[in-house]
Structure formats: C-alpha cells, structure tokens
Design a protein around this motif. Sequence first.
Motif, short mmCIF file in Angstrom:
data_model
loop_
_atom_site.label_atom_id
_atom_site.label_comp_id
_atom_site.label_asym_id
_atom_site.label_seq_id
_atom_site.Cartn_x
_atom_site.Cartn_y
_atom_site.Cartn_z
N ASP A 1 0.80 -1.23 0.00
CA ASP A 1 0.00 0.00 0.00
C ASP A 1 0.84 1.28 0.00
N VAL A 2 2.12 1.19 -0.42
CA VAL A 2 2.91 2.40 -0.60
C VAL A 2 2.42 3.10 -1.87
N PRO A 3 2.01 4.38 -1.79
CA PRO A 3 1.47 5.07 -2.96
C PRO A 3 2.45 5.07 -4.13
N GLY A 4 1.90 4.90 -5.32
CA GLY A 4 2.72 4.97 -6.53
C GLY A 4 3.53 3.74 -6.83
N THR A 5 3.30 2.66 -6.06
CA THR A 5 4.05 1.43 -6.28
C THR A 5 3.12 0.23 -6.36
N GLY A 6 3.62 -0.81 -7.01
CA GLY A 6 3.02 -2.13 -6.95
C GLY A 6 4.15 -3.11 -6.74
N ILE A 7 3.85 -4.32 -6.31
CA ILE A 7 4.92 -5.31 -6.11
C ILE A 7 4.42 -6.70 -6.50
N THR A 8 5.24 -7.40 -7.25
CA THR A 8 4.97 -8.79 -7.63
C THR A 8 6.16 -9.64 -7.18
N VAL A 9 5.87 -10.71 -6.45
CA VAL A 9 6.90 -11.59 -5.92
C VAL A 9 6.71 -12.99 -6.47
N PHE A 10 7.79 -13.56 -7.01
CA PHE A 10 7.81 -14.95 -7.46
C PHE A 10 8.68 -15.77 -6.51
N TYR A 11 8.19 -16.97 -6.16
CA TYR A 11 8.99 -17.85 -5.32
C TYR A 11 8.92 -19.27 -5.87
N PRO A 12 9.93 -20.12 -5.63
CA PRO A 12 9.93 -21.47 -6.18
C PRO A 12 8.91 -22.36 -5.47
N ASP A 13 7.99 -22.92 -6.24
CA ASP A 13 6.89 -23.71 -5.69
C ASP A 13 7.42 -24.90 -4.89
N GLY A 14 6.97 -25.02 -3.63
CA GLY A 14 7.34 -26.16 -2.80
C GLY A 14 8.74 -26.12 -2.24
N LYS A 15 9.47 -25.02 -2.46
CA LYS A 15 10.86 -24.98 -2.04
C LYS A 15 11.13 -23.88 -1.00
N ALA B 1 1.78 -15.70 1.10
CA ALA B 1 0.45 -15.98 0.55
C ALA B 1 -0.67 -15.27 1.28
N THR B 2 -0.40 -14.82 2.52
CA THR B 2 -1.43 -14.14 3.31
C THR B 2 -1.23 -12.62 3.34
N GLN B 3 -0.26 -12.11 2.59
CA GLN B 3 0.08 -10.69 2.65
C GLN B 3 -1.11 -9.79 2.31
N LYS B 4 -1.34 -8.80 3.14
CA LYS B 4 -2.40 -7.83 2.90
C LYS B 4 -1.86 -6.69 2.05
N GLY B 5 -2.77 -5.96 1.42
CA GLY B 5 -2.38 -4.81 0.60
C GLY B 5 -3.04 -4.87 -0.77
N GLN B 6 -3.43 -3.71 -1.28
CA GLN B 6 -4.11 -3.65 -2.57
C GLN B 6 -3.14 -3.63 -3.75
N ASN B 7 -1.87 -3.43 -3.48
CA ASN B 7 -0.90 -3.29 -4.57
C ASN B 7 0.08 -4.45 -4.64
N VAL B 8 -0.28 -5.59 -4.04
CA VAL B 8 0.65 -6.71 -3.96
C VAL B 8 0.13 -7.91 -4.77
N GLN B 9 1.07 -8.71 -5.26
CA GLN B 9 0.75 -9.94 -5.97
C GLN B 9 1.84 -10.95 -5.70
N VAL B 10 1.46 -12.20 -5.45
CA VAL B 10 2.41 -13.27 -5.13
C VAL B 10 2.11 -14.47 -6.01
N CYS B 11 3.16 -15.10 -6.54
CA CYS B 11 2.96 -16.23 -7.44
C CYS B 11 4.08 -17.24 -7.28
N ALA B 12 3.72 -18.52 -7.21
CA ALA B 12 4.71 -19.59 -7.18
C ALA B 12 5.14 -19.94 -8.61
N VAL B 13 6.37 -20.38 -8.75
CA VAL B 13 6.92 -20.75 -10.05
C VAL B 13 7.41 -22.19 -9.98
#
Length: 500
Positions: free
Chosen positions: A159-173, A183-195
């Motif tokens: 929720d820092v103004p003017g920013t967004g964030i996308t995080v990739f992490y290795p699935d199962g590792k 996976a439980t991170q709050k915030g309107q400007n965040v995105q998390v994805c396993a790879v």
Amino acid sequence: MELFHSTRSTASQVTSKQAIRKGIASDGGLFVTDSLGDKPVDVAALAGKSYQQIARTVLASLLPDYTDAELADCVAGAYGDQWDDAAITPLKPLGDDFILELFHGPTSAFKDVALQILPRFMAKTTAAATDPNAANERIMILTATSGDTGKAALAGFADVPGTGITVFYPDGKVSEVQHLQMATQKGQNVQVCAVRGNFDDAQSAVKAIFGDGELAWDLANNAHTVLSSANSINVGRLVPQVVYYFAAYAQLLERQEINAGDEVEFCVPTGNFGDILAGYYAKRLGLPVAKLIVASDKNNVLYDFLTTGTYDRNRPFFTTISPSMDILISSNLERMLYYFADGDTKLIASLMDSLANNGRYDVPADLLAKIQAVFGAGWADEDQIRASIKDCWDKNHYVIDPHTACGYHTLANTPRTPGVPRVLLSTASPYKFPRAVLEALGEPAPASDFACMDALATLSGTPAPEALRGLEKAQVRFTDVIDVPDMTNYVRTTATRLAQ
C-alpha cells in the motif's frame, strides 16, 4: 556528484536515486560507484551512538544525492517501533564469539533491515530527481525470492502510494511459514505467485524481464509503469545492510571488547552474496575488518569459487533445510569482482557472458589471490546443520535457525586468529523454521508448523514472534502457480491490473 554505472560498462552514468529507481542497469549489469570509500566513516566516533545515528552517517557516505533531511526521514520511518528491540540489530555473546541478531524486524529475517528503508528511498526518487516527464509514473517492484526477501519486500511496499509489487517464489521450495507469510500478505498493490522450478530459474527469468525492451515499452505506454527490483541487485537494497556491520563494531566498542581500530572477523551465511558484500563495502568505508567468512549450505558454489577460482553452476541443485541459501547463481558476486578487478568492466562483462552461455567462468590467479586475502569460506551439509543447532543449544542455551547454523559450523571449523573477535550474523529467527530446529534438537515435531512453534517456545523459554504465530489463522490470498515461460505475461497482466 558521485555517479553510478553498470559493472559491465561505464557508458551510462546515473545518480544514486536513479540507480535505486531503475534497480538494474540496462545492459544487465549491477550499479556500482567508483567513489566507494572516498568518504570513510569515523569508526572511533561510533561508540554510544544509536542504530539510527549510525545509519544516517553510513548512508550519507553511500548515497550522495540524498540530503541529510531525506536520509533522516527514511531512517526514522524504517527503524521505529516495528522492531522489537531498540538496538535494531543487537549483538550478544555466544561462547567465545558474538552473534549479531538481524531478525527483530516485522518479518523476522535480516531482509527487513533493507526492505523497511528501500520503499522510503524509492519515495524520494521524485520526478524532479529522475525524469520530469514521469510525474504520474508508477514503480512495479519485481522480485524473485528464495524465501525471506519476498515477505520482507511485500511488508515494506504494501500500500505504498505509486508502487506495486509482484513476488515470485519457487513452488514447494520454501518453508511452510515462509509460504504463508507471502500468501497471506495484505495490501491492494501486492501480488504473489509460485513458479515451477528453483530460485535460480525464477531469478534468471526476472533478470530477463528487466532486459525485455518490448515489455518495458508496453508497461510504460499502457500501464504508466516502470519496473524496479527489491532484490539485492538493487543498490538501495544492498547499502542499508552495510550499516549493521558498523553497528556491531559500535557495540563491541561500547562494551570495551575492542579499541577503535582493532580488527574484527565476520562470518556470514549467504547465498546471493549480498549480505557479505555489504561487509566488504563496510571495509571499503574504513571498518577494520580482518576477514569476511562466507558460510554456504550444500549448494556450495560460493565455497568452490572462493577456494578454486572457478564459478560453476553446472551442478546438482539441492533443496535443503536452509532454503534461503539454495542458490547457484550468486548475483552480487559480480559487484565484488568489479572492485577486485579494479573496475575492469570488459573483464566483468566477459565473465558474466561466460556464466550466461556456459554456466561457468574462471578468474585469473592474481585476482583470486586478492579475493582470498579478504574472504574465507566454509559450508555445512544437512547433518552438520542439525548438529550445529544442537551443539549451540547444548553449549550456549541459544537456539539458531538452519541458515545461522551454517555459519556456526563454519566458524567452528575456521582457525581462530588470536585477539581478533568473531561475529556470526544470525539471519533469521528459528521460529521461521521451527520443524527443522525441533528435529535438530532431538525433539518430536508435531504435524503443524505452528504446533512446532509452540513446542520450541516451551523448550527454549522464548516467545514465538506474534507475526509468525498469527499466520495459522491468516487468510490465504494468493494461490497462483505458473511455469517460468509464463512469468513475463504474468508481470504484464499484473502491472496493468494494479495500474487501474
């Protein structure tokens, strides 16, 4: 003004604010400055100073185009009541050595030291400081994580103004706790994805995305977004870590364990080489560092390099109980090589080209000799990690996590220099890896990691951090899992959505 440029070329010169905003150089290199060490820190004046005072002094030497007022504002916001120890990074005795606790921030890992201040650095990279045409431009923070960076970056940028964030992490590792933290991170400007793959796969893809000109044009024109990084490839992530080396020295001075000018050794568990590179930066700034000792896990590519001069990632990748160090491509090594090669950008570009195309490179013997004069190395396998956790508890009644245990084992097997204090950097709370720690201590490990936390708390007489223990009932928001080739389109879609 002192300027920054790529490790691979001096053609383009930028300010520290521009380097932080950009994250990585256009040619894929990392930003460095040839002025490192031109403004040494007065070590004798450190004793008795607060962490915040030391931070302002050190950062002023490293980020020359931030004003004193800007740095004071960044430091005050980053190192406040979100830390559970007023010393921020307290130093404690551990047998005949000392341990520097770097896990008292909001996510219980050393990454908090940098990632609580990086968003504040970013906020000072105003349009006037970078590009007058970019007043409405958003920054999308793009990060690959082996476990700890992701959560610390999410917590810092949420929720820092003017920013967004996308995080990739290795699935199962990553550990169960690390996964839930993200996976439980709050915030309107965040995105998390396993790879599907390992950390190196994700990190290499992120670097390629930064170099994708077509994507950059698309994001700039359709989402008014530029990409930047929260990994330690970003100089704004690296330089705050320099501070805690000086803070450790200040605490030794205050306790009269040393006199100003006395040398100290540091042992650092590291995978991406950022945490220990910060120690080398501290040495360049005048900190009396006798030796910097790299501690690796079973993925011991750094140990092999520092002992042979050959960096070779063509080897098995091991998933270990120290997941944040399960790395075969140590990005920040490139910065270290640049400085030891006396700024030979052509050599660095050649080495990195060889790494990209052949998975390996060899450094000249004279260069290796200079590196070995500063850096030592050791590593621990899984059994040695477990034995170190138990040995530390039995001898010191002190619980360490598996990453710190790599350093504990390495120190135990490194000859001591008489009269030179040794400081082990503790990179994470043991409560982030409660199952591995309990099992190492010979205790039965319950089915749930949260029950493991409770058992560890009972055994050690220390409370589990509330932010970790509370994850048990937190709502999981992010469940996406994708293949590496799909990461570019995922970034494009996420940036467009967050810009709306």
